[in-house]
Write an enzyme that holds these catalytic residues in place. Structure first.
Site, PDB file in Angstrom:
ATOM      1  N   HIS A  58       0.669  -1.189  -0.177  1.00 35.00           N
ATOM      2  CA  HIS A  58       0.095   0.042   0.048  1.00 35.00           C
ATOM      3  C   HIS A  58       0.952   1.161   0.075  1.00 35.00           C
ATOM      4  O   HIS A  58       1.780   1.278   0.643  1.00 35.00           O
ATOM      5  CB  HIS A  58      -0.875  -0.032   1.140  1.00 35.00           C
ATOM      6  CG  HIS A  58      -2.205  -1.130   0.918  1.00 35.00           C
ATOM      7  ND1 HIS A  58      -2.651  -1.830   2.072  1.00 35.00           N
ATOM      8  CD2 HIS A  58      -2.632  -1.393   0.053  1.00 35.00           C
ATOM      9  CE1 HIS A  58      -3.412  -2.429   1.704  1.00 35.00           C
ATOM     10  NE2 HIS A  58      -3.570  -2.308   0.433  1.00 35.00           N
ATOM     11  N   GLU A  61       1.809   3.338   3.184  1.00 37.06           N
ATOM     12  CA  GLU A  61       2.421   2.408   4.034  1.00 37.06           C
ATOM     13  C   GLU A  61       3.949   2.165   3.679  1.00 37.06           C
ATOM     14  O   GLU A  61       4.550   1.123   3.942  1.00 37.06           O
ATOM     15  CB  GLU A  61       1.645   1.486   4.271  1.00 37.06           C
ATOM     16  CG  GLU A  61       0.119   1.385   4.592  1.00 37.06           C
ATOM     17  CD  GLU A  61      -0.731  -0.041   4.594  1.00 37.06           C
ATOM     18  OE1 GLU A  61      -0.096  -0.990   4.458  1.00 37.06           O
ATOM     19  OE2 GLU A  61      -1.900   0.241   5.059  1.00 37.06           O
ATOM     20  N   HIS A 209       2.251  -4.324   6.626  1.00 37.42           N
ATOM     21  CA  HIS A 209       1.337  -3.241   6.425  1.00 37.42           C
ATOM     22  C   HIS A 209       1.692  -2.368   7.715  1.00 37.42           C
ATOM     23  O   HIS A 209       2.242  -2.310   8.310  1.00 37.42           O
ATOM     24  CB  HIS A 209       0.079  -3.820   6.240  1.00 37.42           C
ATOM     25  CG  HIS A 209      -0.352  -4.500   5.000  1.00 37.42           C
ATOM     26  ND1 HIS A 209      -0.891  -3.998   3.714  1.00 37.42           N
ATOM     27  CD2 HIS A 209      -0.027  -5.854   4.644  1.00 37.42           C
ATOM     28  CE1 HIS A 209      -0.970  -4.960   2.922  1.00 37.42           C
ATOM     29  NE2 HIS A 209      -0.440  -6.011   3.248  1.00 37.42           N
ATOM     30  N   GLU A 270       0.554  -5.650  10.946  1.00 35.66           N
ATOM     31  CA  GLU A 270       0.240  -4.154  10.926  1.00 35.66           C
ATOM     32  C   GLU A 270       1.012  -3.671  11.974  1.00 35.66           C
ATOM     33  O   GLU A 270       0.549  -3.507  13.092  1.00 35.66           O
ATOM     34  CB  GLU A 270      -1.176  -4.255  11.259  1.00 35.66           C
ATOM     35  CG  GLU A 270      -2.227  -4.937  10.029  1.00 35.66           C
ATOM     36  CD  GLU A 270      -2.523  -4.104   9.076  1.00 35.66           C
ATOM     37  OE1 GLU A 270      -2.081  -3.027   8.951  1.00 35.66           O
ATOM     38  OE2 GLU A 270      -3.397  -4.763   8.078  1.00 35.66           O
TER      39      GLU A 270
END
Length: 304
Positions: A58, A61, A209, A270
């Site tokens: 992403h 990110e 991420h 994450e």
């Protein structure tokens, strides 16, 4: 000049520096982005067991890219000096495991978010796409590739269900985030990761991420051998929460497809907390909390 963001040229420069200092490290290309940028991967190790870590799927990110690059440097230095990598003998690990690192899956999107890409046809196209989604700030809210396809919603693991969910959320056309594309693997970046994975024999994958300091480890009811045990280990060494993927984002991701395809441990990490893109000042603490995961991805998969 103080570095404020890891855009594509920074990654390329860092890779060249690492190869110069550590010639036993290998670089390869897994494919190209929409704009023709090479998507590089690094290889460390000679072992039979293979693992793969990827980052910056992403665009906003991008802070995940230096996680892999700094780890590559620390690992290579420990190998060169005959030292330890966070308590593990580096040379022994190097002989047992082959580690592949893909630091920036989405180079075009990253360059858009970091302000490197500010003109030209692709930039103008992105601006037009963003104009259809005024609630998402431009470019900071951009997660997709440069054509508005979310690369982590592109994999053949209930892609049709992901499409249904995202359509219901309003993402029916190219968007800064959450648009699944016209078909699975229609974006060259996701297709490159897919093909690279199929061409290897990975025993474990990590996909980095940001948002939430959470580790996602399952795909639906599939629970590969030792995947829960390793997830709990990752949670202990990082302080991150271990959770099952939320329904609304639990399909068509890289980790989802990997688990479905291979029935082996796959994880979405994450890292970090706050509003994307996270500032580079958050990096030291993010990295500190992930060293145990990065090392453990190799050491834990060796445990039978």
């Amino acid at each position: 000049m103080e570095l404020t963001a890891y855009h594509y040229d920074v990654v390329r420069t860092e890779i060249q520096r690492l190869l110069l200092y550590y010639p036993f490290m290998e670089k390869m290309s897994i494919g190209s982005s929409v704009m023709g940028k090479e998507i590089p991967a690094l290889k460390l190790g000679t072992g039979e067991t293979q693992v793969c870590y990827s980052a910056a799927f992403h665009a906003n990110e991008w802070i995940t890219a230096p996680i892999l690059l700094q780890f590559a440097e620390e690992y290579a230095r420990a190998v060169a000096e005959g030292g330890a990598l966070y308590g593990t003998d580096a040379r022994s690990l190097y002989q047992q495991v082959t580690l592949y690192l893909i630091p920036m899956v989405n180079p075009d999107g990253v360059d858009l978010v970091t302000g490197v890409l500010t003109e030209g046809s692709y930039y103008e196209q992105a601006k037009r796409i963003a104009a259809d989604y005024p609630a998402i700030p431009f470019p900071d809210g951009w997660k997709a590739n440069i054509e508005g396809v979310d690369l982590n919603l592109q994999f053949p693991a209930d892609w049709e269900l992901a499409r249904q969910i995202k359509y219901e959320q309003g993402y029916r056309t190219p968007a800064p985030r959450d648009y699944v594309g016209e078909a699975p693997l229609s974006a060259p970046e996701s297709k490159a990761v897919y093909a690279f994975t199929l061409s290897h024999d990975f025993s474990l994958i990590l996909a980095y991420h940001t948002q939430g300091e959470v580790i996602y480890w399952k795909y639906k009811d599939l629970e590969p051998a030792r995947s829960r045990e390793i997830a709990l280990y990752f949670g202990r060494v990082s302080g991150y929460t271990v959770e099952e993927t939320p329904y609304a984002s639990g399909n068509a991701g890289y980790k989802d497809w990997y688990i479905l395809q291979f029935d082996r441990p796959g994880y979405t990490i994450e890292a970090g907390y706050g509003e994307n893109p996270l500032p580079i000042t958050d990096f030291p603490e993010i990295y500190r909390r992930n060293t145990g995961i990065l090392t453990g991805g190799m050491t834990e998969i060796l445990q039978k």
